[in-house]
Design a protein around this motif. Structure first.
Motif, PDB file in Angstrom:
ATOM      1  N   UNK A  60     -23.658 -31.904 -25.953  1.00 22.26           N
ATOM      2  CA  UNK A  60     -22.374 -31.694 -26.635  1.00 22.26           C
ATOM      3  C   UNK A  60     -22.150 -32.739 -27.721  1.00 22.26           C
ATOM      4  N   UNK A  61     -21.613 -32.300 -28.841  1.00 29.93           N
ATOM      5  CA  UNK A  61     -21.433 -33.205 -29.979  1.00 29.93           C
ATOM      6  C   UNK A  61     -20.389 -34.272 -29.650  1.00 29.93           C
ATOM      7  N   UNK A  62     -20.598 -35.464 -30.216  1.00 33.96           N
ATOM      8  CA  UNK A  62     -19.680 -36.582 -29.989  1.00 33.96           C
ATOM      9  C   UNK A  62     -18.973 -37.013 -31.257  1.00 33.96           C
ATOM     10  N   UNK A  63     -19.585 -36.719 -32.428  1.00 33.61           N
ATOM     11  CA  UNK A  63     -18.998 -37.151 -33.707  1.00 33.61           C
ATOM     12  C   UNK A  63     -19.028 -35.978 -34.684  1.00 33.61           C
ATOM     13  N   UNK A  64     -17.835 -35.526 -35.073  1.00 34.65           N
ATOM     14  CA  UNK A  64     -17.708 -34.359 -35.946  1.00 34.65           C
ATOM     15  C   UNK A  64     -16.935 -34.749 -37.197  1.00 34.65           C
ATOM     16  N   UNK A  65     -17.503 -34.459 -38.363  1.00 36.34           N
ATOM     17  CA  UNK A  65     -16.809 -34.616 -39.639  1.00 36.34           C
ATOM     18  C   UNK A  65     -16.358 -33.230 -40.085  1.00 36.34           C
ATOM     19  N   UNK A  66     -15.081 -33.072 -40.400  1.00 38.18           N
ATOM     20  CA  UNK A  66     -14.544 -31.771 -40.804  1.00 38.18           C
ATOM     21  C   UNK A  66     -14.068 -31.825 -42.248  1.00 38.18           C
ATOM     22  N   UNK A  67     -14.463 -30.819 -43.030  1.00 33.89           N
ATOM     23  CA  UNK A  67     -14.031 -30.745 -44.430  1.00 33.89           C
ATOM     24  C   UNK A  67     -13.043 -29.600 -44.662  1.00 33.89           C
ATOM     25  N   UNK A  68     -13.297 -28.363 -44.203  1.00 35.63           N
ATOM     26  CA  UNK A  68     -12.276 -27.310 -44.361  1.00 35.63           C
ATOM     27  C   UNK A  68     -10.961 -27.746 -43.721  1.00 35.63           C
ATOM     28  N   UNK A  69      -9.864 -27.463 -44.375  1.00 32.25           N
ATOM     29  CA  UNK A  69      -8.582 -28.037 -43.953  1.00 32.25           C
ATOM     30  C   UNK A  69      -8.124 -27.653 -42.551  1.00 32.25           C
ATOM     31  N   UNK A  70      -8.358 -26.437 -42.067  1.00 31.31           N
ATOM     32  CA  UNK A  70      -7.859 -26.163 -40.716  1.00 31.31           C
ATOM     33  C   UNK A  70      -8.689 -26.820 -39.621  1.00 31.31           C
ATOM     34  N   UNK A  71      -9.905 -27.268 -39.960  1.00 31.03           N
ATOM     35  CA  UNK A  71     -10.867 -27.564 -38.904  1.00 31.03           C
ATOM     36  C   UNK A  71     -10.580 -28.842 -38.131  1.00 31.03           C
ATOM     37  N   UNK A  72      -9.958 -29.840 -38.749  1.00 27.51           N
ATOM     38  CA  UNK A  72      -9.686 -31.084 -38.020  1.00 27.51           C
ATOM     39  C   UNK A  72      -8.709 -30.840 -36.875  1.00 27.51           C
ATOM     40  N   UNK A  73      -7.568 -30.223 -37.181  1.00 31.06           N
ATOM     41  CA  UNK A  73      -6.571 -29.985 -36.136  1.00 31.06           C
ATOM     42  C   UNK A  73      -7.067 -28.941 -35.133  1.00 31.06           C
ATOM     43  N   UNK A 133     -22.799 -36.045 -35.699  1.00 31.09           N
ATOM     44  CA  UNK A 133     -23.673 -35.054 -35.068  1.00 31.09           C
ATOM     45  C   UNK A 133     -23.666 -33.752 -35.860  1.00 31.09           C
ATOM     46  N   UNK A 134     -22.529 -33.452 -36.487  1.00 29.80           N
ATOM     47  CA  UNK A 134     -22.399 -32.213 -37.259  1.00 29.80           C
ATOM     48  C   UNK A 134     -21.291 -32.385 -38.284  1.00 29.80           C
ATOM     49  N   UNK A 135     -21.463 -31.723 -39.422  1.00 29.39           N
ATOM     50  CA  UNK A 135     -20.440 -31.678 -40.468  1.00 29.39           C
ATOM     51  C   UNK A 135     -19.958 -30.233 -40.571  1.00 29.39           C
ATOM     52  N   UNK A 136     -18.658 -30.028 -40.480  1.00 28.68           N
ATOM     53  CA  UNK A 136     -18.082 -28.689 -40.633  1.00 28.68           C
ATOM     54  C   UNK A 136     -17.694 -28.514 -42.098  1.00 28.68           C
ATOM     55  N   UNK A 137     -18.211 -27.456 -42.720  1.00 31.63           N
ATOM     56  CA  UNK A 137     -17.974 -27.238 -44.149  1.00 31.63           C
ATOM     57  C   UNK A 137     -17.820 -25.740 -44.403  1.00 31.63           C
ATOM     58  N   UNK A 138     -17.099 -25.392 -45.498  1.00 33.29           N
ATOM     59  CA  UNK A 138     -17.071 -23.999 -45.912  1.00 33.29           C
ATOM     60  C   UNK A 138     -18.494 -23.535 -46.198  1.00 33.29           C
ATOM     61  N   UNK A 139     -18.768 -22.260 -46.022  1.00 36.27           N
ATOM     62  CA  UNK A 139     -20.139 -21.757 -46.034  1.00 36.27           C
ATOM     63  C   UNK A 139     -20.713 -21.532 -47.431  1.00 36.27           C
ATOM     64  N   UNK A 140     -19.991 -21.871 -48.492  1.00 33.65           N
ATOM     65  CA  UNK A 140     -20.531 -21.739 -49.841  1.00 33.65           C
ATOM     66  C   UNK A 140     -21.786 -22.603 -49.985  1.00 33.65           C
TER      67      UNK A 140
END
Length: 377
Positions: A60-73, A133-140
């Motif tokens: 399971x991931x321990x460190x997540x960076x979120x860029x799309x605005x809804x994803x952090x909350x 561990x993973x970066x969340x980004x829009x799929x463009x």
């Protein structure tokens, strides 16, 4: 059966390799079969993002960076903590600061939030330094490629603004956190609220008002056009959205308009979004707007701000549906305060105070607007 109902049956398959758990969430993404687990793996997690790309995590991931605005909350709601959030887009951080997410999870306000520009272009070196561990980004592709070239694992989200997308995001986040059962809980609850709102709408004898949502009001008008989440929930509660009505706009999503177009539409209700500082009083006091039906009847409202903004899709969207239903069809006393209190326990394990509910529902800012007393304690 509607197209939306069919879409909700299209499953995003999230497979926990080495285990028996699978989460099915409504999604407009491709319905690829779940990938097999890597050879010799017993606890790895594999999932398919909304690009159709398979990601695999050893644990399971321990460190997540979120860029799309809804994803952090959204990540915080799925996790019921901010412990695995490593950084976020500044717009997400501002919503946490101005809403109550920062009060519920104060450590989140200390996280880096300068990791991407306003248009979601990543600051790759800053993100690499965080060792996520993973970066969340829009799929463009142009947004994801620099991150992947830097050796970062990227989860791509589709930015089409549907409820099916929210279900898919929840399923992916729950899977990579090692909590697939949480996705089932959130989707079951959301589906129940959606059914309730649909039943309320179908049981009304009268046609709902025309409701115009402003994504931007100051510095240039932008309204919700076709294929926007706002158009979805305006129609969901029984209202009509002027930009997709008899005098429609061309182009999907948020579309710029001039004041003359708004005057021609003459909306009966105006919603001011959470992406600028415009408030009902700004419209009530401006001579330019005095002939608009919504202004004459004092039916201009600032959209609530909870753990995240209620106007775009997110984990608190069911509360937005109920709130907007009561805006369109006023009640003697709205049940939204009770629903919000229950939902915040469910999402965040947090007991809302009266003051926090007033802040979320913006009872002060909307106090001059018609029928808003229904949301008071």
């Amino acid at each position: 059966m509607t197209a939306a109902d069919l879409n909700r049956r299209t499953a995003l398959q999230v497979f926990i390799a080495g285990g028996s758990a699978a989460v099915l969430a409504g999604c407009g993404a491709s319905g690829n079969a779940p990938p097999s687990s890597p050879a010799g793996s017993t606890n790895s997690i594999s999932l398919t993002d909304q690009r159709g790309r398979t990601l695999t995590f050893a644990r399971p991931v321990a460190r997540v960076v979120t860029i799309p605005m809804p994803s952090a909350s959204l990540l915080v709601a799925v996790d019921r903590s901010a412990d695995h959030l490593a950084a976020m887009h500044n717009a997400s951080w501002v919503a946490m600061r101005d809403g109550i997410m920062g009060a519920m999870f104060p450590a989140a306000l200390d996280l880096p939030h300068d990791i991407a520009t306003q248009d979601f272009t990543a600051n790759v070196e800053s993100i690499r330094a965080l060792n996520p561990d993973v970066v969340v980004q829009w799929s463009d592709a142009q947004l994801i490629e620099p991150l992947e070239k830097a050796g970062l694992q990227v989860l791509g989200l589709k930015n089409s603004g549907t409820q099916e997308d929210v279900d898919a995001w929840v399923a992916m986040f729950a899977a990579m956190l090692g909590k697939p059962e949480r996705a089932t809980e959130l989707k079951t609850r959301s589906d129940r609220e959606l059914a309730e709102v649909k039943a309320l709408a179908s049981g009304r004898a009268s046609q709902g008002p025309s409701i115009l949502y402003f994504n931007r009001f100051t510095g240039g008008l932008k309204v919700a056009g076709a294929n926007s989440y706002n158009d979805f929930y305006i129609k969901l509660v029984g209202g009509s959205n002027p930009p997709t009505g008899k005098d429609p706009l061309t182009g999907p999503g948020m579309v710029g308009v001039d004041i003359e177009q708004v005057l021609r539409w003459d909306p009966e209700v105006i919603l001011l979004g959470n992406f600028d500082a415009a408030m009902p009083q700004d419209i009530y006091s401006d001579p330019v707007w005095q002939t608009v039906s919504a202004v004459r009847s004092k039916r201009v409202y600032k959209v609530p701000l909870g753990g995240y903004r209620w106007d775009p899709p997110g984990q608190e969207s069911p509360l937005m549906w109920h709130w907007l239903g009561d805006i369109a069809f006023p009640q003697q006393r709205s049940l939204v305060r009770d629903k919000a209190a229950e939902y915040f326990r469910f999402l965040y394990n947090h007991e809302l105070t009266k003051a926090e509910l007033d802040k979320i529902l913006r009872t002060a800012e909307n106090g001059q607007s018609a029928n808003y007393r229904q949301f008071n304690a």
